[in-house]
Scaffold this motif. Structure first.
Motif, PDB file in Angstrom:
ATOM      1  N   ALA A 241      -7.279   9.067   8.833  1.00  0.00           N
ATOM      2  CA  ALA A 241      -7.219   8.234  10.051  1.00  0.00           C
ATOM      3  C   ALA A 241      -7.636   8.997  11.306  1.00  0.00           C
ATOM      4  CB  ALA A 241      -5.813   7.652  10.222  1.00  0.00           C
TER       5      ALA A 241
ATOM      6  N   THR B  85     -15.839   8.375   3.841  1.00  0.00           N
ATOM      7  CA  THR B  85     -15.288   7.259   4.622  1.00  0.00           C
ATOM      8  C   THR B  85     -13.983   6.787   3.978  1.00  0.00           C
ATOM      9  OG1 THR B  85     -17.518   6.635   5.292  1.00  0.00           O
ATOM     10  CG2 THR B  85     -15.806   4.970   5.573  1.00  0.00           C
ATOM     11  N   ALA B  86     -13.944   6.788   2.641  1.00  0.00           N
ATOM     12  CA  ALA B  86     -12.699   6.441   1.931  1.00  0.00           C
ATOM     13  C   ALA B  86     -11.603   7.433   2.304  1.00  0.00           C
ATOM     14  CB  ALA B  86     -12.936   6.452   0.422  1.00  0.00           C
TER      15      ALA B  86
ATOM     16  N   GLY C  86      -7.512   7.022  -0.447  1.00  0.00           N
ATOM     17  CA  GLY C  86      -8.277   6.218   0.514  1.00  0.00           C
ATOM     18  C   GLY C  86      -8.984   5.050  -0.162  1.00  0.00           C
TER      19      GLY C  86
ATOM     20  N   LEU D  78      -6.418   2.418  -0.806  1.00  0.00           N
ATOM     21  CA  LEU D  78      -6.087   1.715   0.456  1.00  0.00           C
ATOM     22  C   LEU D  78      -7.162   0.694   0.829  1.00  0.00           C
ATOM     23  CD1 LEU D  78      -4.779   4.635   2.733  1.00  0.00           C
ATOM     24  CD2 LEU D  78      -3.432   2.734   1.836  1.00  0.00           C
ATOM     25  N   SER D  79      -8.373   0.872   0.281  1.00  0.00           N
ATOM     26  CA  SER D  79      -9.489  -0.033   0.581  1.00  0.00           C
ATOM     27  C   SER D  79      -9.565  -1.196  -0.409  1.00  0.00           C
ATOM     28  CB  SER D  79     -10.814   0.733   0.532  1.00  0.00           C
ATOM     29  OG  SER D  79     -10.718   1.929   1.241  1.00  0.00           O
TER      30      SER D  79
ATOM     31  N   TYR E 269       0.825  -1.225   0.000  1.00  0.00           N
ATOM     32  CA  TYR E 269       0.000   0.000   0.000  1.00  0.00           C
ATOM     33  C   TYR E 269       0.859   1.275   0.000  1.00  0.00           C
ATOM     34  CZ  TYR E 269      -3.990  -3.054   0.470  1.00  0.00           C
ATOM     35  OH  TYR E 269      -4.932  -4.032   0.237  1.00  0.00           O
TER      36      TYR E 269
ATOM     37  N   ASN F   1     -11.165   8.984   4.971  1.00  0.00           N
ATOM     38  CA  ASN F   1     -10.655   8.766   6.331  1.00  0.00           C
ATOM     39  C   ASN F   1      -9.675   7.604   6.416  1.00  0.00           C
ATOM     40  OD1 ASN F   1     -10.515   9.769   8.998  1.00  0.00           O
ATOM     41  ND2 ASN F   1     -11.690   8.000   9.699  1.00  0.00           N
ATOM     42  N   GLN F   2      -9.599   6.798   5.362  1.00  0.00           N
ATOM     43  CA  GLN F   2      -8.553   5.762   5.328  1.00  0.00           C
ATOM     44  C   GLN F   2      -7.172   6.433   5.337  1.00  0.00           C
ATOM     45  OE1 GLN F   2      -9.245   2.299   5.075  1.00  0.00           O
ATOM     46  NE2 GLN F   2     -11.388   2.832   5.259  1.00  0.00           N
TER      47      GLN F   2
END
Length: 278
Positions: A139, A132-133, A268, A271-272, A51, A135-136
């Motif tokens: 954090a 929400t993505a 983000g 990262l998901s 990642y 916030n990956q």
């Protein structure tokens, strides 16, 4: 979040900006791609199996409106072209991708976004909502992530690291462009380009203040009843210089903004991404 965490976010974005210019081929066998289908811009972010950002590409486009895909064939074509461009640079095939949608549009448009990503030749491994993505990467444990895109503003309220509320409102960069077009008596396309140019921001911020204050009012309405001490702005529209100052003044909540808010959500999304197909 501390300022150190914000520095981590800024550093991560800076790494991504560097690999957009100079992709880094990795010894990794698997690459993960985040596909961000924005109203004004489509971004692909590629990471290796650790990642770490290795490549990226973006293109301004008009295939999505208010968070909905309006030019389905055009969207597939652009994602396909960006995918091919990155595959040539990395000398590999990009197989896995994740995508994101504005909050609350899953029933309406989740299928279209999935079909665009799959139509471009990816295996889709995840679909999540945009704030929400974001916030990956951010954090944050407590606060609200505000993703101000071209067509919509998505708000994700986070408590103890968990998303407790996510909403979307149809106000965003398009409205700023319309006001710019009206104020300068120029076309929508000319206003969009004028707004994107950072050297015009100082002059524009006064013209656009009422729209930014409207976005601040939307934020206040949506976070009512929650104890929110910090707001985090992401999304292409948050690139407007001084937008955070107006929002902080109106909401009276400490407001942070990464150095380049446009790339936080696509990173983000990447990262998901996993190698498990939906």
């Amino acid at each position: 979040m501390t300022m150190t965490d914000m520095k981590d976010c800024d550093q991560f974005v800076a790494e991504f900006e560097a690999v957009i210019k100079h992709p880094k081929k990795s010894a990794t066998e698997t690459y993960y791609t985040g596909v961000d289908l924005g109203t004004a811009c489509i971004v692909l972010a590629v990471m290796d199996e650790n990642y770490t950002p290795v490549a990226g590409a973006y293109r301004y486009a008009d295939v999505v409106r208010d968070g909905m895909v309006v030019d389905y064939i055009g969207a597939i074509q652009i994602v396909k072209e960006l995918k091919t461009e990155l595959e040539e640079k990395l000398e590999t095939e990009l197989i896995y991708a994740a995508a994101a949608i504005p909050p609350g549009t899953d029933e309406l448009d989740g299928g279209a976004i999935k079909n665009v990503v799959q139509g471009a030749g990816f295996y889709l491994t995840n679909v999540l909502d945009e704030p929400t993505a974001a916030n990956q990467v951010l954090a944050i444990q407590n606060g609200a992530v505000v993703d101000i895109g071209g067509g919509t503003t998505g708000i994700s309220i986070i408590k103890d690291g968990k998303v407790v509320k996510v909403v979307d409102d149809a106000t965003g960069g398009t409205h700023l462009t319309l006001v710019t077009a009206g104020a300068y008596k120029i076309s929508f396309q000319e206003a969009e380009l004028y707004k994107r140019d950072q050297k015009n921001h100082q002059e524009l911020i006064g013209v656009l203040k009422p729209v930014v204050e409207k976005i601040a009012t939307i934020i206040m309405t949506q976070i009512a009843g929650f104890e929110i001490e910090e707001l985090y702005l992401v999304g292409g529209t948050a690139c407007l210089t001084g937008i955070e100052t107006i929002i902080e003044a109106k909401t009276r909540i400490k407001t942070y903004k990464p150095l380049n808010p446009m790339f936080v959500t696509p990173l983000g999304i990447a990262l998901s991404c996993t190698d498990e197909i939906l």
